[in-house]
Design a protein around this motif. Sequence first.
Motif, PDB file in Angstrom:
ATOM      1  N   ALA A 520      18.876   1.337   8.805  1.00 34.50           N
ATOM      2  CA  ALA A 520      17.586   0.706   9.072  1.00 34.50           C
ATOM      3  C   ALA A 520      17.603  -0.750   8.623  1.00 34.50           C
ATOM      4  O   ALA A 520      18.435  -1.171   7.810  1.00 34.50           O
ATOM      5  CB  ALA A 520      16.456   1.447   8.359  1.00 34.50           C
ATOM      6  N   THR A 521      16.677  -1.528   9.182  1.00 33.43           N
ATOM      7  CA  THR A 521      16.498  -2.904   8.729  1.00 33.43           C
ATOM      8  C   THR A 521      15.757  -2.901   7.405  1.00 33.43           C
ATOM      9  O   THR A 521      15.336  -1.851   6.896  1.00 33.43           O
ATOM     10  CB  THR A 521      15.678  -3.705   9.762  1.00 33.43           C
ATOM     11  OG1 THR A 521      14.370  -3.129   9.850  1.00 33.43           O
ATOM     12  CG2 THR A 521      16.338  -3.672  11.125  1.00 33.43           C
ATOM     13  N   ASP A 522      15.604  -4.086   6.837  1.00 29.51           N
ATOM     14  CA  ASP A 522      14.774  -4.194   5.635  1.00 29.51           C
ATOM     15  C   ASP A 522      13.342  -3.789   5.966  1.00 29.51           C
ATOM     16  O   ASP A 522      12.907  -3.859   7.121  1.00 29.51           O
ATOM     17  CB  ASP A 522      14.785  -5.637   5.116  1.00 29.51           C
ATOM     18  CG  ASP A 522      16.166  -6.041   4.609  1.00 29.51           C
ATOM     19  OD1 ASP A 522      16.979  -5.142   4.353  1.00 29.51           O
ATOM     20  OD2 ASP A 522      16.421  -7.252   4.505  1.00 29.51           O
ATOM     21  N   ILE A 523      12.609  -3.371   4.950  1.00 28.76           N
ATOM     22  CA  ILE A 523      11.198  -3.046   5.123  1.00 28.76           C
ATOM     23  C   ILE A 523      10.381  -4.300   4.817  1.00 28.76           C
ATOM     24  O   ILE A 523      10.482  -4.876   3.733  1.00 28.76           O
ATOM     25  CB  ILE A 523      10.781  -1.880   4.203  1.00 28.76           C
ATOM     26  CG1 ILE A 523      11.547  -0.621   4.613  1.00 28.76           C
ATOM     27  CG2 ILE A 523       9.280  -1.639   4.280  1.00 28.76           C
ATOM     28  CD1 ILE A 523      11.239   0.594   3.773  1.00 28.76           C
ATOM     29  N   TYR A 524       9.596  -4.714   5.793  1.00 23.72           N
ATOM     30  CA  TYR A 524       8.851  -5.969   5.697  1.00 23.72           C
ATOM     31  C   TYR A 524       7.378  -5.691   5.440  1.00 23.72           C
ATOM     32  O   TYR A 524       6.747  -4.921   6.181  1.00 23.72           O
ATOM     33  CB  TYR A 524       8.971  -6.776   6.995  1.00 23.72           C
ATOM     34  CG  TYR A 524      10.340  -7.336   7.276  1.00 23.72           C
ATOM     35  CD1 TYR A 524      10.617  -8.672   7.041  1.00 23.72           C
ATOM     36  CD2 TYR A 524      11.345  -6.522   7.783  1.00 23.72           C
ATOM     37  CE1 TYR A 524      11.870  -9.202   7.317  1.00 23.72           C
ATOM     38  CE2 TYR A 524      12.608  -7.031   8.049  1.00 23.72           C
ATOM     39  CZ  TYR A 524      12.869  -8.371   7.816  1.00 23.72           C
ATOM     40  OH  TYR A 524      14.118  -8.879   8.085  1.00 23.72           O
ATOM     41  N   PRO A 525       6.771  -6.308   4.425  1.00 24.92           N
ATOM     42  CA  PRO A 525       5.311  -6.217   4.269  1.00 24.92           C
ATOM     43  C   PRO A 525       4.626  -6.992   5.393  1.00 24.92           C
ATOM     44  O   PRO A 525       5.128  -8.017   5.865  1.00 24.92           O
ATOM     45  CB  PRO A 525       5.057  -6.864   2.907  1.00 24.92           C
ATOM     46  CG  PRO A 525       6.223  -7.766   2.694  1.00 24.92           C
ATOM     47  CD  PRO A 525       7.403  -7.119   3.373  1.00 24.92           C
ATOM     48  N   VAL A 526       3.473  -6.488   5.833  1.00 25.69           N
ATOM     49  CA  VAL A 526       2.741  -7.115   6.930  1.00 25.69           C
ATOM     50  C   VAL A 526       1.292  -7.299   6.491  1.00 25.69           C
ATOM     51  O   VAL A 526       0.624  -6.339   6.080  1.00 25.69           O
ATOM     52  CB  VAL A 526       2.791  -6.282   8.216  1.00 25.69           C
ATOM     53  CG1 VAL A 526       1.999  -6.963   9.319  1.00 25.69           C
ATOM     54  CG2 VAL A 526       4.235  -6.071   8.661  1.00 25.69           C
ATOM     55  N   ILE A 527       0.816  -8.549   6.587  1.00 27.08           N
ATOM     56  CA  ILE A 527      -0.561  -8.876   6.242  1.00 27.08           C
ATOM     57  C   ILE A 527      -1.141  -9.698   7.384  1.00 27.08           C
ATOM     58  O   ILE A 527      -0.487 -10.607   7.906  1.00 27.08           O
ATOM     59  CB  ILE A 527      -0.621  -9.688   4.925  1.00 27.08           C
ATOM     60  CG1 ILE A 527      -0.102  -8.836   3.765  1.00 27.08           C
ATOM     61  CG2 ILE A 527      -2.041 -10.167   4.638  1.00 27.08           C
ATOM     62  CD1 ILE A 527       0.030  -9.609   2.475  1.00 27.08           C
ATOM     63  N   ARG A 528      -2.364  -9.372   7.784  1.00 23.71           N
ATOM     64  CA  ARG A 528      -3.005 -10.089   8.873  1.00 23.71           C
ATOM     65  C   ARG A 528      -3.755 -11.298   8.317  1.00 23.71           C
ATOM     66  O   ARG A 528      -4.444 -11.214   7.292  1.00 23.71           O
ATOM     67  CB  ARG A 528      -4.004  -9.185   9.612  1.00 23.71           C
ATOM     68  CG  ARG A 528      -3.408  -7.908  10.150  1.00 23.71           C
ATOM     69  CD  ARG A 528      -2.721  -8.107  11.450  1.00 23.71           C
ATOM     70  NE  ARG A 528      -3.664  -8.379  12.530  1.00 23.71           N
ATOM     71  CZ  ARG A 528      -3.278  -8.586  13.787  1.00 23.71           C
ATOM     72  NH1 ARG A 528      -1.991  -8.553  14.108  1.00 23.71           N
ATOM     73  NH2 ARG A 528      -4.171  -8.812  14.730  1.00 23.71           N
ATOM     74  N   GLY A 529      -3.593 -12.449   8.998  1.00 30.27           N
ATOM     75  CA  GLY A 529      -4.292 -13.654   8.571  1.00 30.27           C
ATOM     76  C   GLY A 529      -4.467 -14.607   9.748  1.00 30.27           C
ATOM     77  O   GLY A 529      -3.738 -14.542  10.737  1.00 30.27           O
ATOM     78  N   ARG A 530      -5.449 -15.477   9.622  1.00 26.38           N
ATOM     79  CA  ARG A 530      -5.733 -16.439  10.692  1.00 26.38           C
ATOM     80  C   ARG A 530      -5.518 -17.856  10.184  1.00 26.38           C
ATOM     81  O   ARG A 530      -5.978 -18.214   9.099  1.00 26.38           O
ATOM     82  CB  ARG A 530      -7.171 -16.279  11.185  1.00 26.38           C
ATOM     83  CG  ARG A 530      -7.544 -17.232  12.335  1.00 26.38           C
ATOM     84  CD  ARG A 530      -8.964 -17.000  12.797  1.00 26.38           C
ATOM     85  NE  ARG A 530      -9.091 -15.699  13.442  1.00 26.38           N
ATOM     86  CZ  ARG A 530      -8.811 -15.471  14.723  1.00 26.38           C
ATOM     87  NH1 ARG A 530      -8.359 -16.464  15.483  1.00 26.38           N
ATOM     88  NH2 ARG A 530      -8.955 -14.269  15.233  1.00 26.38           N
ATOM     89  N   LEU A 531      -4.780 -18.662  10.995  1.00 26.28           N
ATOM     90  CA  LEU A 531      -4.592 -20.075  10.661  1.00 26.28           C
ATOM     91  C   LEU A 531      -5.922 -20.793  10.851  1.00 26.28           C
ATOM     92  O   LEU A 531      -6.498 -20.797  11.940  1.00 26.28           O
ATOM     93  CB  LEU A 531      -3.510 -20.682  11.564  1.00 26.28           C
ATOM     94  CG  LEU A 531      -3.210 -22.173  11.359  1.00 26.28           C
ATOM     95  CD1 LEU A 531      -2.703 -22.439   9.944  1.00 26.28           C
ATOM     96  CD2 LEU A 531      -2.209 -22.659  12.390  1.00 26.28           C
ATOM     97  N   ASN A 532      -6.388 -21.432   9.778  1.00 21.88           N
ATOM     98  CA  ASN A 532      -7.730 -22.012   9.781  1.00 21.88           C
ATOM     99  C   ASN A 532      -7.715 -23.530   9.876  1.00 21.88           C
ATOM    100  O   ASN A 532      -8.600 -24.125  10.486  1.00 21.88           O
ATOM    101  CB  ASN A 532      -8.484 -21.573   8.516  1.00 21.88           C
ATOM    102  CG  ASN A 532      -9.953 -21.955   8.548  1.00 21.88           C
ATOM    103  OD1 ASN A 532     -10.606 -21.755   9.574  1.00 21.88           O
ATOM    104  ND2 ASN A 532     -10.458 -22.501   7.448  1.00 21.88           N
ATOM    105  N   ALA A 533      -6.725 -24.184   9.255  1.00 21.47           N
ATOM    106  CA  ALA A 533      -6.698 -25.649   9.248  1.00 21.47           C
ATOM    107  C   ALA A 533      -5.271 -26.124   9.027  1.00 21.47           C
ATOM    108  O   ALA A 533      -4.443 -25.437   8.426  1.00 21.47           O
ATOM    109  CB  ALA A 533      -7.622 -26.208   8.167  1.00 21.47           C
TER     110      ALA A 533
END
Length: 817
Positions: A520-533
């Motif tokens: 398997a590949t590495d396990i990647y953390p995933v966090i949702r975010g929006r570019l604001n500025a």
Amino acid sequence: MEWTLAWRLFKRELKQGQLLLIILALTLAVLSVTGLARVSERLQVAINGQASKFIAADRIINSPVPVDETILKQAQILGLKLSRNLQFNSMVYSGDAFQLVTVRAVDNAYPLKGKIELKNGATDTMPTKGTLWYESRLGALLDQPKTVELGNSQFILGAVINRLPDAGFNIFASAPLVLMRLDDVAATGVIQPGSRVTYLYQFAGNSPQLQAFETYAKPLLSSSQRWVDTQSGDSPIASAVKRAERFLLLSSLMGIALACAAIGIAAQRYCQRHYDVVAMVKTFGASAKQIRILFGTHLLLVTVAGVVFGLLGGLLLDATITLALPSDIAAYAAPLGRPLMLGIATGFISAFMFSAYPLLRLLDIPPLRVLQRQLEGSSIGMWLHLSLSLIAMGLLGWLYSRSLALTLTVIASVVLLGLMLGLMGMLLIRMGQTVGMKTSNPFALALAGLRRRAKQNALQLVGFSSALVLLLTILALRQDLLNEWQKQLPENAPNYFLVNIAPEEVKPLQHFLQQHEINATDIYPVIRGRLNAINGEEVITPEQQDQGQRGRLGISRELNLTWRNAVPPNNQILEGHFNQAKDDVSVESGVAERLGIALGDRLSFVIDNQNVTVKVASIRSVQWETMQPNFFMIFTEQALSPFAYTSMASFHLNDGQKKVVLALIRQFPTVSIIDVGAIIAQLKGIISQVSLALTLVLILVVMASALVMVAQTEAGMATRQRELAVLRTFGAPGRLLKWATALEFALLGCIAGLLAAVVTEFSIWILKTQVFDLRVYAHWLWWWGAPASGALLVALLGLWRCRRLLNKSCSDLLRLE
């Protein structure tokens, strides 16, 4: 009277073989160009036809609002097939259970390309009214209900979807997919003013229809509406198709360059053979006009004959290759008009443009040559010859590729090649001037031959080296492209993705994968975010820009963010350094270019209703086709650790390990497992077709290279015949002459191979960095392989062409002279 004389001389010289070489050169030039164009276009149509199945259409308009109906009416007027789709997120309910789903609402025309794959096989039908087709994990999440509620409507859960043709590779879209009829949407009431809906308009048709519609529709689309095709980047094979088409275009341009070289060499040889004829005709009082009509008519007749035979040969070549193609490729029909017109244009443009200077020199031959054969007239006008040759190559290159950048790259390489080969060739050949004329030593005699024919051999060296350079270039690019695709999709490429992995499940999941020996590949953390500025300047979406709001253009959706302590596989740092400080971030080069982001910029994100500001520490390139987790933005762990996250990974399973998936589902029921094996199989099928295309085009370029070498060898036969007659007269044995001839050609081939290796390395560097975006490395094997191969190839070619002269006696050679 002039026309009658021209025709009589044409028939006589045709019988004597005087015009056969230039007719053969023209025929093979037009044949190779027509064949390359026909085969290349067929393969491009086939590749794009297969690739279009990834987007279920040939073209798509992706829009957040309904498209103007006049655009759609124009598509129907042009004869295009049209399918209307909606895509949106909503909740479905079954009793007290509910689940977020991605809804695809389609009409009866969907899909225009490819098929819907259900659990029990592919189908051409659509869900019936009041029925949803769904992914199997939706049933598991809702405890296998028979019906569900969507908005104000109740639906029966019908067939289980394995895959939609345009499902794509968006493994972050973890919500299960449901498919419904477009005319069922209104009754649900889920779409209200302000709802986030994606309108998809899919089109299918032939190339002229699509081109006409693209020309009409694209200028009318707003910045928030996207025109999508197999090369737009939305398709997982966009990069492969783009590179394959560039290779096919480049190969064809190489074929045109080789064809033009063969025609120029043949025309020069033809004019040289007629220096004495022109001098004699001028002695008898012929005017310049009569001589122009005489040889102009010859050139026209030869060109027409070469074009006709070349077109017939090109069509025969296409038919022969088509029989050898797989049926799924041969089934695609490419337009015939453009290859024929290109063949005709190649024949006439190259014949006249590349023959202009030799003809001018021929017409300038003085009558005094009858007494002094060394006179060849004025050499003024070489600049004209070079200019006409470059204009002809540029015109033909642009007509074929319709790519100014690619055409200019090839022309620049040809100019540099000519300068380097001319200078280095003359320098190396002049090194043999101190060698004596002893006929007892074949090596010394070969060097003496190089010295005596220094100017002619320099031209031959250019011809041999050009053919080898073009051949090595095509061979290297083909191999590098195949290696690049093989790296992207190796045999153990991940075919399963795991998403929504909770933090407490990471270590047990790693243990499970190790226990079952899953790579398997590495396990990647995933966090949702929006570019604001960006640098304190608020960013806006394309939709907001269309509404007149001012600000810096950003991204219209939330991004999937991750953190890493080291550069991920298949990523390469282009600028800066990878995350070292707490507030560092690494940005993917495509996003950085689109948003105008540079090193040192401050980016502000909104994550879980909190503002996070980071500094751009590096710009990196990403290989998106590797079927491994990749991200636009990579943070440090310190910057994202305060936020809740899930993780993702991918792995490869062989067909015999499918039971492991069931065990994984039972042990980790909350982890979503996405099978992309079918997509990988389809992608590998495309790559295999591209590989076949590259091999076929390579064969055609080899044929064109052989043509140039044969024409270049023929150019020195008259001088060699006279020298052999002299050497025979002074008692040189046939064995000595054969060895000397072989060594002379071998030395030419060896020098040509060495020069070709140097120039090819430079040309490859330009093409890889400016056109194909491939990794640059040295081909050390060429530095000894190219000279050795060139020596052997040119020696064999020279001996084969000179075999008739070498086997003749002195008296026979004198009679021929």
